[in-house]
Design an enzyme around this catalytic site. Structure first.
Site, PDB file in Angstrom:
ATOM      1  N   GLN A   1       0.853  -1.196   0.000  1.00  0.00           N
ATOM      2  CA  GLN A   1       0.000   0.000   0.000  1.00  0.00           C
ATOM      3  C   GLN A   1       0.883   1.239   0.000  1.00  0.00           C
ATOM      4  OE1 GLN A   1      -2.810   0.359   3.250  1.00  0.00           O
ATOM      5  NE2 GLN A   1      -3.654   2.277   2.454  1.00  0.00           N
TER       6      GLN A   1
ATOM      7  N   HIS B   1      -8.507   3.001  -0.231  1.00  0.00           N
ATOM      8  CA  HIS B   1      -8.975   3.124  -1.617  1.00  0.00           C
ATOM      9  C   HIS B   1      -9.121   1.748  -2.234  1.00  0.00           C
ATOM     10  CE1 HIS B   1      -4.560   3.360  -1.572  1.00  0.00           C
ATOM     11  NE2 HIS B   1      -4.568   2.724  -2.736  1.00  0.00           N
TER      12      HIS B   1
ATOM     13  N   HIS C   1      -9.071   0.001  -6.031  1.00  0.00           N
ATOM     14  CA  HIS C   1      -8.779   0.153  -7.454  1.00  0.00           C
ATOM     15  C   HIS C   1      -9.851  -0.610  -8.228  1.00  0.00           C
ATOM     16  CE1 HIS C   1      -4.357   1.218  -6.933  1.00  0.00           C
ATOM     17  NE2 HIS C   1      -4.616   0.663  -5.756  1.00  0.00           N
TER      18      HIS C   1
HETATM   19  P1  AMP Z   1      -1.719   1.656  -3.593  1.00  0.00           P
HETATM   20  O1  AMP Z   1      -0.397   1.016  -3.912  1.00  0.00           O
HETATM   21  O2  AMP Z   1      -2.835   0.656  -3.561  1.00  0.00           O
HETATM   22  O3  AMP Z   1      -1.632   2.508  -2.350  1.00  0.00           O
HETATM   23  O4  AMP Z   1      -2.062   2.576  -4.832  1.00  0.00           O
HETATM   24  C1  AMP Z   1      -1.930   3.969  -4.845  1.00  0.00           C
HETATM   25  C2  AMP Z   1      -2.358   4.441  -6.219  1.00  0.00           C
HETATM   26  O5  AMP Z   1      -2.529   5.834  -6.168  1.00  0.00           O
HETATM   27  C3  AMP Z   1      -1.351   4.152  -7.339  1.00  0.00           C
HETATM   28  O6  AMP Z   1      -1.984   3.355  -8.346  1.00  0.00           O
HETATM   29  C4  AMP Z   1      -0.983   5.555  -7.859  1.00  0.00           C
HETATM   30  O7  AMP Z   1      -0.785   5.598  -9.255  1.00  0.00           O
HETATM   31  C5  AMP Z   1      -2.191   6.368  -7.421  1.00  0.00           C
HETATM   32  N1  AMP Z   1      -1.961   7.795  -7.236  1.00  0.00           N
HETATM   33  C6  AMP Z   1      -0.949   8.390  -6.547  1.00  0.00           C
HETATM   34  N2  AMP Z   1      -1.091   9.717  -6.575  1.00  0.00           N
HETATM   35  C7  AMP Z   1      -2.212   9.973  -7.286  1.00  0.00           C
HETATM   36  C8  AMP Z   1      -2.892  11.170  -7.676  1.00  0.00           C
HETATM   37  N3  AMP Z   1      -2.438  12.390  -7.330  1.00  0.00           N
HETATM   38  N4  AMP Z   1      -4.015  11.061  -8.413  1.00  0.00           N
HETATM   39  C9  AMP Z   1      -4.475   9.851  -8.783  1.00  0.00           C
HETATM   40  N5  AMP Z   1      -3.885   8.695  -8.445  1.00  0.00           N
HETATM   41  C10 AMP Z   1      -2.765   8.756  -7.721  1.00  0.00           C
END
Ligand code: AMP
Length: 130
Positions: A106, A112, A114
């Site tokens: 994470q 969140h 996906h």
């Molecule tokens: P996780 O590894 O599940 O925490 O995923 C975090 C996700 O947030 C990744 O897929 C990133 O590409 C996405 N992310 C990070 N910053 C942003 C942002 N400013 N707007 C949209 N998505 C983002």
């Protein structure tokens, strides 16, 4: 090592999704409800790659499942389903995925989900038999 906010499960309001919720940084919004916000992932990994987040301050699924109100949980689940339907992947198929903590990598310490879709996604985990 860079702090992620996950170390203590204490919510860190300086995380990037909290900044999006406060309007401090932009996002490509998909939809918004009373308790949830959906926006496009900044680095999409599939043709459809939308993130759905609760507006409340929850670090991850662990936190959200334990502390969120029923109204927040219902709103969130319905929003995830609607996002997939509106993106046109309910027929072809999609994957909803949520990472909690270090073993799941994470990166952003605000809960969140996906929503991935728009092509064949492959198997569920990188090394299924490790
Ligand atoms: P996780 O590894 O599940 O925490 O995923 C975090 C996700 O947030 C990744 O897929 C990133 O590409 C996405 N992310 C990070 N910053 C942003 C942002 N400013 N707007 C949209 N998505 C983002």
């Amino acid at each position: 090592m860079k702090a992620t906010g996950l170390e203590t499960m204490t919510y860190d309001p300086s995380n990037i999704f909290a900044k999006i919720l406060r309007g401090e940084i932009p996002c490509k919004k998909v939809t918004e409800t009373a308790h949830s916000l959906a926006f496009h992932d900044i680095r999409p990994q599939t043709p459809v790659h939308v993130l759905v987040i609760p507006k409340g301050a929850y670090v991850s699924m662990d936190d959200f499942s334990a502390k969120a109100s029923e109204a927040e949980i219902v709103d969130f689940v319905r929003t995830v389903g609607k996002v997939a339907r509106d993106a046109g992947v309910a027929e072809s198929g999609y994957r909803m995925l949520s990472n909690h903590g270090a073993d799941a990598n994470q990166e952003v310490a605000h809960f969140h989900v996906h929503v991935f879709g728009g092509r064949r996604i492959g198997r569920m985990v990188e090394r299924p038999h490790d």
